[in-house]
Design a protein around this motif. Sequence first.
Motif, PDB file in Angstrom:
ATOM      1  N   UNK A  24      -1.756 -16.441   5.911  1.00 31.61           N
ATOM      2  CA  UNK A  24      -1.055 -15.304   6.500  1.00 31.61           C
ATOM      3  C   UNK A  24      -0.052 -14.696   5.525  1.00 31.61           C
ATOM      4  N   UNK A  25       0.580 -15.535   4.721  1.00 29.70           N
ATOM      5  CA  UNK A  25       1.572 -15.029   3.763  1.00 29.70           C
ATOM      6  C   UNK A  25       0.960 -14.119   2.705  1.00 29.70           C
ATOM      7  N   UNK A  26      -0.324 -14.260   2.435  1.00 31.11           N
ATOM      8  CA  UNK A  26      -0.998 -13.399   1.454  1.00 31.11           C
ATOM      9  C   UNK A  26      -1.736 -12.240   2.113  1.00 31.11           C
ATOM     10  N   UNK A  27      -1.627 -12.106   3.428  1.00 30.80           N
ATOM     11  CA  UNK A  27      -2.321 -11.027   4.135  1.00 30.80           C
ATOM     12  C   UNK A  27      -1.885  -9.659   3.625  1.00 30.80           C
ATOM     13  N   UNK A  28      -0.604  -9.511   3.347  1.00 34.37           N
ATOM     14  CA  UNK A  28      -0.103  -8.237   2.809  1.00 34.37           C
ATOM     15  C   UNK A  28      -0.777  -7.874   1.497  1.00 34.37           C
ATOM     16  N   UNK A  29      -0.988  -8.863   0.662  1.00 32.11           N
ATOM     17  CA  UNK A  29      -1.673  -8.627  -0.613  1.00 32.11           C
ATOM     18  C   UNK A  29      -3.112  -8.184  -0.376  1.00 32.11           C
ATOM     19  N   UNK A  30      -3.815  -8.877   0.547  1.00 38.86           N
ATOM     20  CA  UNK A  30      -5.195  -8.501   0.844  1.00 38.86           C
ATOM     21  C   UNK A  30      -5.268  -7.083   1.417  1.00 38.86           C
ATOM     22  N   UNK A  31      -4.327  -6.739   2.299  1.00 45.72           N
ATOM     23  CA  UNK A  31      -4.278  -5.392   2.870  1.00 45.72           C
ATOM     24  C   UNK A  31      -3.998  -4.368   1.788  1.00 45.72           C
ATOM     25  N   UNK A  32      -3.057  -4.676   0.894  1.00 41.77           N
ATOM     26  CA  UNK A  32      -2.735  -3.770  -0.206  1.00 41.77           C
ATOM     27  C   UNK A  32      -3.968  -3.496  -1.070  1.00 41.77           C
ATOM     28  N   UNK A  33      -4.717  -4.550  -1.394  1.00 43.40           N
ATOM     29  CA  UNK A  33      -5.934  -4.384  -2.202  1.00 43.40           C
ATOM     30  C   UNK A  33      -6.932  -3.498  -1.469  1.00 43.40           C
ATOM     31  N   UNK A  34      -7.141  -3.745  -0.175  1.00 40.01           N
ATOM     32  CA  UNK A  34      -8.088  -2.936   0.610  1.00 40.01           C
ATOM     33  C   UNK A  34      -7.640  -1.486   0.702  1.00 40.01           C
ATOM     34  N   UNK A  35      -6.337  -1.267   0.880  1.00 37.59           N
ATOM     35  CA  UNK A  35      -5.813   0.100   0.973  1.00 37.59           C
ATOM     36  C   UNK A  35      -5.943   0.860  -0.339  1.00 37.59           C
ATOM     37  N   UNK A  36      -5.718   0.173  -1.445  1.00 37.73           N
ATOM     38  CA  UNK A  36      -5.734   0.846  -2.742  1.00 37.73           C
ATOM     39  C   UNK A  36      -7.118   0.986  -3.358  1.00 37.73           C
ATOM     40  N   UNK A  42     -15.290  -3.972  -4.444  1.00 36.37           N
ATOM     41  CA  UNK A  42     -15.521  -5.318  -4.963  1.00 36.37           C
ATOM     42  C   UNK A  42     -14.219  -6.112  -5.048  1.00 36.37           C
ATOM     43  N   UNK A  43     -13.110  -5.436  -5.344  1.00 34.90           N
ATOM     44  CA  UNK A  43     -11.826  -6.151  -5.385  1.00 34.90           C
ATOM     45  C   UNK A  43     -11.407  -6.629  -3.996  1.00 34.90           C
ATOM     46  N   UNK A  44     -11.645  -5.817  -2.977  1.00 37.41           N
ATOM     47  CA  UNK A  44     -11.322  -6.244  -1.614  1.00 37.41           C
ATOM     48  C   UNK A  44     -12.196  -7.430  -1.223  1.00 37.41           C
ATOM     49  N   UNK A  45     -13.450  -7.390  -1.623  1.00 38.89           N
ATOM     50  CA  UNK A  45     -14.339  -8.519  -1.355  1.00 38.89           C
ATOM     51  C   UNK A  45     -13.865  -9.762  -2.098  1.00 38.89           C
ATOM     52  N   UNK A  46     -13.445  -9.576  -3.339  1.00 39.07           N
ATOM     53  CA  UNK A  46     -12.989 -10.696  -4.166  1.00 39.07           C
ATOM     54  C   UNK A  46     -11.862 -11.474  -3.497  1.00 39.07           C
ATOM     55  N   UNK A  47     -10.888 -10.769  -2.921  1.00 37.16           N
ATOM     56  CA  UNK A  47      -9.724 -11.459  -2.347  1.00 37.16           C
ATOM     57  C   UNK A  47      -9.967 -11.974  -0.930  1.00 37.16           C
TER      58      UNK A  47
END
Length: 95
Positions: A24-36, A42-47
């Motif tokens: 959960x603490x890294x959810x913001x990072x995953x959301x940021x990658x998906x948004x950007x 492929x980067x969103x898939x990677x994370x």
Amino acid sequence: MNLTQFILALGSTCRITRFVVKDTLAAGFRIWVADHFGEESKLAYLVTCSWCTSIWVAGGVAPLAYYLGGSLWIQIPAIALTLSYLSGVASLWLD
């Protein structure tokens, strides 16, 4: 690299990968990658893919373990990461 260093590298790789992909603490990072980069990128898939992320994490952990594995500066964080991962796995079995 001896067996202890290998096991600590394995545990560290597992814990860091789990943190990036599921925590959960890294959810913001995953959301940021998906948004950007887009949710279908492929980067969103990677994370969000443990298999994919673990390759890159291991690529960083392995050289540290191999070249600096005898150093307390590497051993102490590696022990903490490995114990954290094993604790999480044990709680899944025990709960």
